[in-house]
Write a protein that holds these residues in place. Structure first.
Motif, PDB file in Angstrom:
ATOM      1  N   VAL B 110       1.522   6.601  -4.923  1.00  0.00           N
ATOM      2  CA  VAL B 110       2.245   5.461  -4.377  1.00  0.00           C
ATOM      3  C   VAL B 110       3.235   5.816  -3.177  1.00  0.00           C
ATOM      4  O   VAL B 110       2.979   5.416  -2.063  1.00  0.00           O
ATOM      5  CB  VAL B 110       2.935   4.661  -5.278  1.00  0.00           C
ATOM      6  CG1 VAL B 110       3.707   3.555  -4.688  1.00  0.00           C
ATOM      7  CG2 VAL B 110       1.758   3.937  -6.095  1.00  0.00           C
ATOM      8  N   PHE B 111       3.798   6.923  -3.278  1.00  0.00           N
ATOM      9  CA  PHE B 111       4.941   7.106  -2.025  1.00  0.00           C
ATOM     10  C   PHE B 111       4.202   8.367  -1.137  1.00  0.00           C
ATOM     11  O   PHE B 111       4.682   7.798  -0.089  1.00  0.00           O
ATOM     12  CB  PHE B 111       6.116   8.154  -2.956  1.00  0.00           C
ATOM     13  CG  PHE B 111       7.282   7.299  -3.400  1.00  0.00           C
ATOM     14  CD1 PHE B 111       7.956   6.773  -2.645  1.00  0.00           C
ATOM     15  CD2 PHE B 111       7.249   7.102  -4.762  1.00  0.00           C
ATOM     16  CE1 PHE B 111       8.944   5.823  -3.101  1.00  0.00           C
ATOM     17  CE2 PHE B 111       8.682   6.568  -5.367  1.00  0.00           C
ATOM     18  CZ  PHE B 111       9.356   5.516  -4.490  1.00  0.00           C
ATOM     19  N   ILE B 112       3.185   8.954  -1.365  1.00  0.00           N
ATOM     20  CA  ILE B 112       2.303   9.617  -0.447  1.00  0.00           C
ATOM     21  C   ILE B 112       1.690   8.454   0.405  1.00  0.00           C
ATOM     22  O   ILE B 112       1.752   8.630   1.733  1.00  0.00           O
ATOM     23  CB  ILE B 112       1.167  10.411  -1.085  1.00  0.00           C
ATOM     24  CG1 ILE B 112       2.055  11.429  -1.644  1.00  0.00           C
ATOM     25  CG2 ILE B 112       0.442  10.976   0.148  1.00  0.00           C
ATOM     26  CD1 ILE B 112       1.160  12.542  -2.430  1.00  0.00           C
ATOM     27  N   VAL B 113       1.240   7.361  -0.284  1.00  0.00           N
ATOM     28  CA  VAL B 113       0.784   6.496   0.845  1.00  0.00           C
ATOM     29  C   VAL B 113       1.586   5.631   1.415  1.00  0.00           C
ATOM     30  O   VAL B 113       1.312   5.406   2.737  1.00  0.00           O
ATOM     31  CB  VAL B 113      -0.327   5.374  -0.346  1.00  0.00           C
ATOM     32  CG1 VAL B 113      -0.448   4.085   0.709  1.00  0.00           C
ATOM     33  CG2 VAL B 113      -1.221   6.107  -0.914  1.00  0.00           C
ATOM     34  N   LEU B 114       2.753   5.438   0.772  1.00  0.00           N
ATOM     35  CA  LEU B 114       4.026   4.656   1.750  1.00  0.00           C
ATOM     36  C   LEU B 114       4.477   5.836   2.828  1.00  0.00           C
ATOM     37  O   LEU B 114       4.706   5.296   3.843  1.00  0.00           O
ATOM     38  CB  LEU B 114       5.152   4.496   0.733  1.00  0.00           C
ATOM     39  CG  LEU B 114       4.925   3.361  -0.237  1.00  0.00           C
ATOM     40  CD1 LEU B 114       6.081   3.231  -1.110  1.00  0.00           C
ATOM     41  CD2 LEU B 114       4.722   2.045   0.559  1.00  0.00           C
ATOM     42  N   ALA B 115       4.345   7.187   2.448  1.00  0.00           N
ATOM     43  CA  ALA B 115       4.767   8.019   3.805  1.00  0.00           C
ATOM     44  C   ALA B 115       3.708   7.943   4.788  1.00  0.00           C
ATOM     45  O   ALA B 115       3.998   7.878   5.833  1.00  0.00           O
ATOM     46  CB  ALA B 115       4.900   9.296   3.139  1.00  0.00           C
ATOM     47  N   GLY B 116       2.323   7.721   4.270  1.00  0.00           N
ATOM     48  CA  GLY B 116       1.218   7.589   5.433  1.00  0.00           C
ATOM     49  C   GLY B 116       1.288   6.232   6.118  1.00  0.00           C
ATOM     50  O   GLY B 116       1.367   6.411   7.369  1.00  0.00           O
ATOM     51  N   LEU B 117       1.624   5.075   5.343  1.00  0.00           N
ATOM     52  CA  LEU B 117       1.840   3.783   6.049  1.00  0.00           C
ATOM     53  C   LEU B 117       3.081   3.800   7.121  1.00  0.00           C
ATOM     54  O   LEU B 117       3.105   3.247   8.346  1.00  0.00           O
ATOM     55  CB  LEU B 117       1.979   2.614   4.950  1.00  0.00           C
ATOM     56  CG  LEU B 117       0.745   2.438   4.158  1.00  0.00           C
ATOM     57  CD1 LEU B 117       0.870   1.375   3.241  1.00  0.00           C
ATOM     58  CD2 LEU B 117      -0.385   2.064   5.334  1.00  0.00           C
ATOM     59  N   ASN B 118       4.306   4.549   6.643  1.00  0.00           N
ATOM     60  CA  ASN B 118       5.344   4.554   7.427  1.00  0.00           C
ATOM     61  C   ASN B 118       5.052   5.464   8.733  1.00  0.00           C
ATOM     62  O   ASN B 118       5.503   4.792   9.831  1.00  0.00           O
ATOM     63  CB  ASN B 118       6.597   5.424   6.401  1.00  0.00           C
ATOM     64  CG  ASN B 118       7.726   5.168   7.515  1.00  0.00           C
ATOM     65  OD1 ASN B 118       8.548   4.339   7.643  1.00  0.00           O
ATOM     66  ND2 ASN B 118       8.318   6.544   7.558  1.00  0.00           N
ATOM     67  N   LEU B 119       4.346   6.424   8.649  1.00  0.00           N
ATOM     68  CA  LEU B 119       3.994   7.221   9.754  1.00  0.00           C
ATOM     69  C   LEU B 119       3.105   6.278  10.855  1.00  0.00           C
ATOM     70  O   LEU B 119       3.299   6.402  11.886  1.00  0.00           O
ATOM     71  CB  LEU B 119       3.365   8.289   9.534  1.00  0.00           C
ATOM     72  CG  LEU B 119       2.872   9.419  10.572  1.00  0.00           C
ATOM     73  CD1 LEU B 119       4.034   9.919  11.205  1.00  0.00           C
ATOM     74  CD2 LEU B 119       1.897  10.382   9.993  1.00  0.00           C
ATOM     75  N   ALA B 150      13.214   6.408   6.151  1.00  0.00           N
ATOM     76  CA  ALA B 150      12.270   6.140   5.206  1.00  0.00           C
ATOM     77  C   ALA B 150      11.282   7.155   4.982  1.00  0.00           C
ATOM     78  O   ALA B 150      10.938   7.514   3.697  1.00  0.00           O
ATOM     79  CB  ALA B 150      11.275   4.911   5.613  1.00  0.00           C
ATOM     80  N   SER B 151      10.959   7.909   6.080  1.00  0.00           N
ATOM     81  CA  SER B 151      10.144   9.119   5.759  1.00  0.00           C
ATOM     82  C   SER B 151      10.654  10.151   5.143  1.00  0.00           C
ATOM     83  O   SER B 151      10.297  10.649   3.874  1.00  0.00           O
ATOM     84  CB  SER B 151       9.922   9.620   7.401  1.00  0.00           C
ATOM     85  OG  SER B 151       9.196  10.937   6.995  1.00  0.00           O
ATOM     86  N   LEU B 152      11.856  10.460   5.063  1.00  0.00           N
ATOM     87  CA  LEU B 152      12.888  11.282   4.402  1.00  0.00           C
ATOM     88  C   LEU B 152      12.892  10.961   3.013  1.00  0.00           C
ATOM     89  O   LEU B 152      12.530  11.667   1.909  1.00  0.00           O
ATOM     90  CB  LEU B 152      14.333  11.519   4.881  1.00  0.00           C
ATOM     91  CG  LEU B 152      14.429  12.611   5.804  1.00  0.00           C
ATOM     92  CD1 LEU B 152      15.872  12.697   6.097  1.00  0.00           C
ATOM     93  CD2 LEU B 152      13.766  14.025   5.406  1.00  0.00           C
ATOM     94  N   PHE B 153      12.989   9.802   2.716  1.00  0.00           N
ATOM     95  CA  PHE B 153      13.021   9.076   1.457  1.00  0.00           C
ATOM     96  C   PHE B 153      11.931   9.228   0.598  1.00  0.00           C
ATOM     97  O   PHE B 153      11.853   9.519  -0.512  1.00  0.00           O
ATOM     98  CB  PHE B 153      13.544   7.625   1.236  1.00  0.00           C
ATOM     99  CG  PHE B 153      13.614   7.063  -0.042  1.00  0.00           C
ATOM    100  CD1 PHE B 153      14.654   7.244  -1.047  1.00  0.00           C
ATOM    101  CD2 PHE B 153      12.458   6.080  -0.523  1.00  0.00           C
ATOM    102  CE1 PHE B 153      14.666   6.411  -1.996  1.00  0.00           C
ATOM    103  CE2 PHE B 153      12.543   5.395  -1.644  1.00  0.00           C
ATOM    104  CZ  PHE B 153      13.534   5.695  -2.422  1.00  0.00           C
ATOM    105  N   PHE B 154      10.679   8.927   1.282  1.00  0.00           N
ATOM    106  CA  PHE B 154       9.548   8.754   0.714  1.00  0.00           C
ATOM    107  C   PHE B 154       9.112  10.487   0.181  1.00  0.00           C
ATOM    108  O   PHE B 154       8.578  10.592  -0.840  1.00  0.00           O
ATOM    109  CB  PHE B 154       8.236   8.035   1.540  1.00  0.00           C
ATOM    110  CG  PHE B 154       8.608   6.758   1.976  1.00  0.00           C
ATOM    111  CD1 PHE B 154       8.821   5.809   0.650  1.00  0.00           C
ATOM    112  CD2 PHE B 154       8.180   6.055   2.747  1.00  0.00           C
ATOM    113  CE1 PHE B 154       9.048   4.564   0.883  1.00  0.00           C
ATOM    114  CE2 PHE B 154       8.471   4.906   3.124  1.00  0.00           C
ATOM    115  CZ  PHE B 154       8.918   3.914   2.051  1.00  0.00           C
TER     116      PHE B 154
END
Lengths: 197, 172
Positions: B110-119, B150-154
């Motif tokens: 889930v966090f990998i997907v969130l990091a991708g969406l954030n990017l 957000a990127s660092l957090f994810f």
């Protein structure tokens, strides 16, 4: 000596971290050890990439500003590393691979300090100036020993014959990677020189 | 769906490689770490700059490091796929069972997907171009700082939950 190590392993603190069913015990200490490694090796690796000329567009002097994060990464690793060692002191201290890892970390830290000293010594040098030969030499040493420390850290969990097989496989891979890195550095340097002309 | 995943997630060729060469698993784990270090070292440095550290950097110069971060991500992805498709040879549990029942692995994904969406949002909102125009010493816009934080957090969450995966419960 064994009694002393056993008493450390069986201390209340070590027993709690090792045996608590909570994820805030062993797993979290291990995770913090990984964060420390990512910041220590990752950020110092970026400085090394610039020193080696892989990313010549990156201004050299501001990289010094990353040192506080690198130092935080180091201390996070040192503290969590001591805690992790205390959980299995007898087996880890009887494991030669563990000493390879410790020596590799020590040499990598010395190399980082030397690289930093040489790379940031000339404060009047322009930002796009290539780093000195000494700085490049220490950057190569640092990257090599960080690689060895990461590999050594992972392999402490395996049997001796697997470690030896892994070391042989990695030696072959490292030679191939060094040849690739040499090609990439030369290509990056060539395109940077052409861009400046 | 279950039959499809059970078939495709277990690769006998990868399992055979792990059975035959015992060193492969440990070396792949080390490569997974090298990929992670590259990713955090390069993407993390850009995030830290946007958040206000090492402001002497023009962010556009830091973007030259992104290909190294992409390389690190590909290294993590390739070795991660290797772990999933070959895990049966290591712990005798079907990868579908691990995926279905290990909550930490699910949270990591889930966090990998969130990091991708954030990017994606960082590029889609024009913040990437705004950051490119920043000169040395200039402060990043608040929205860019939000994406950087957000990127660092994810990515830190990805690392954290990855470390918790072995403590997950497998319920066949």
């Amino acid at each position: 000596m064994q009694d002393f190590l056993e008493s450390i392993e069986n201390s209340g603190f070590s027993s709690y971290i090792r045996e608590t069913p909570s994820v805030l015990g062993y797993s979290t200490v291990l995770a913090l050890h990984t964060f420390g490694m990512a910041f220590l090796v990752g950020l110092s690796g970026v400085i090394a990439l610039r020193v080696l000329g892989v990313v010549p567009e990156l201004p050299l002097k501001p990289l010094k500003g990353l040192m506080p994060m690198i130092i935080i990464g180091f201390w996070l690793n040192a503290i969590t590393g001591l805690i992790l060692t205390s959980l299995a002191a007898r087996s880890l201290l009887a494991n030669w691979d563990f000493y390879v890892k410790l020596v590799a970390i020590a040499v990598a830290i010395v190399s980082l300090q030397k690289m930093r000293g040489y790379a940031f010594r000339d404060t009047s040098a322009p930002d796009d100036a290539p780093a000195s030969a000494e700085a490049r030499r220490w950057a190569k040493a640092m990257l090599f020993f960080w690689g060895l420390a990461v590999l050594g850290g992972r392999l402490t969990a395996y049997a001796t014959y697997i470690r030896i097989q892994s070391a042989e496989a990695v030696a072959v891979a490292v030679i191939l990677l060094l040849l690739l890195a040499r090609y990439l550095v030369r290509r990056a340097h060539r395109s940077h020189v052409e861009a400046r002309i | 769906m279950e039959a499809f995943l059970r078939y495709w997630m277990r690769w006998p060729s990868v399992e055979g490689l792990i059975y035959k060469y015992l060193w492969v698993w440990g070396v792949c784990q080390s490569l997974h770490f090298v990929g992670m270090v590259l990713l955090i070292g390069t993407v993390g440095i850009l995030d830290l700059r946007m958040l206000g550290m090492a402001r002497q950097f023009p962010p556009a110069a830091l973007k030259k490091l992104i290909p190294w971060g992409v390389f690190g991500f590909v290294l993590c992805l390739a070795t991660g796929l290797f772990f999933v498709t070959g895990i049966y040879a290591n712990i005798n549990v079907h990868p579908y069972v691990v995926l279905k029942s290990d909550v930490f692995l699910q949270i990591k994904f889930v966090f990998i997907v969130l990091a991708g969406l954030n990017l994606l949002a960082f590029y889609a909102t024009g913040m990437s171009r705004a950051v490119d125009r920043l000169a040395a010493g200039e402060d990043a816009p608040p929205l860019a700082k939000f994406f950087a934080g957000a990127s660092l957090f994810f990515w830190i969450a990805v690392m954290y939950f990855a470390r918790l995966i072995p403590s997950g419960k497998f319920q066949p």
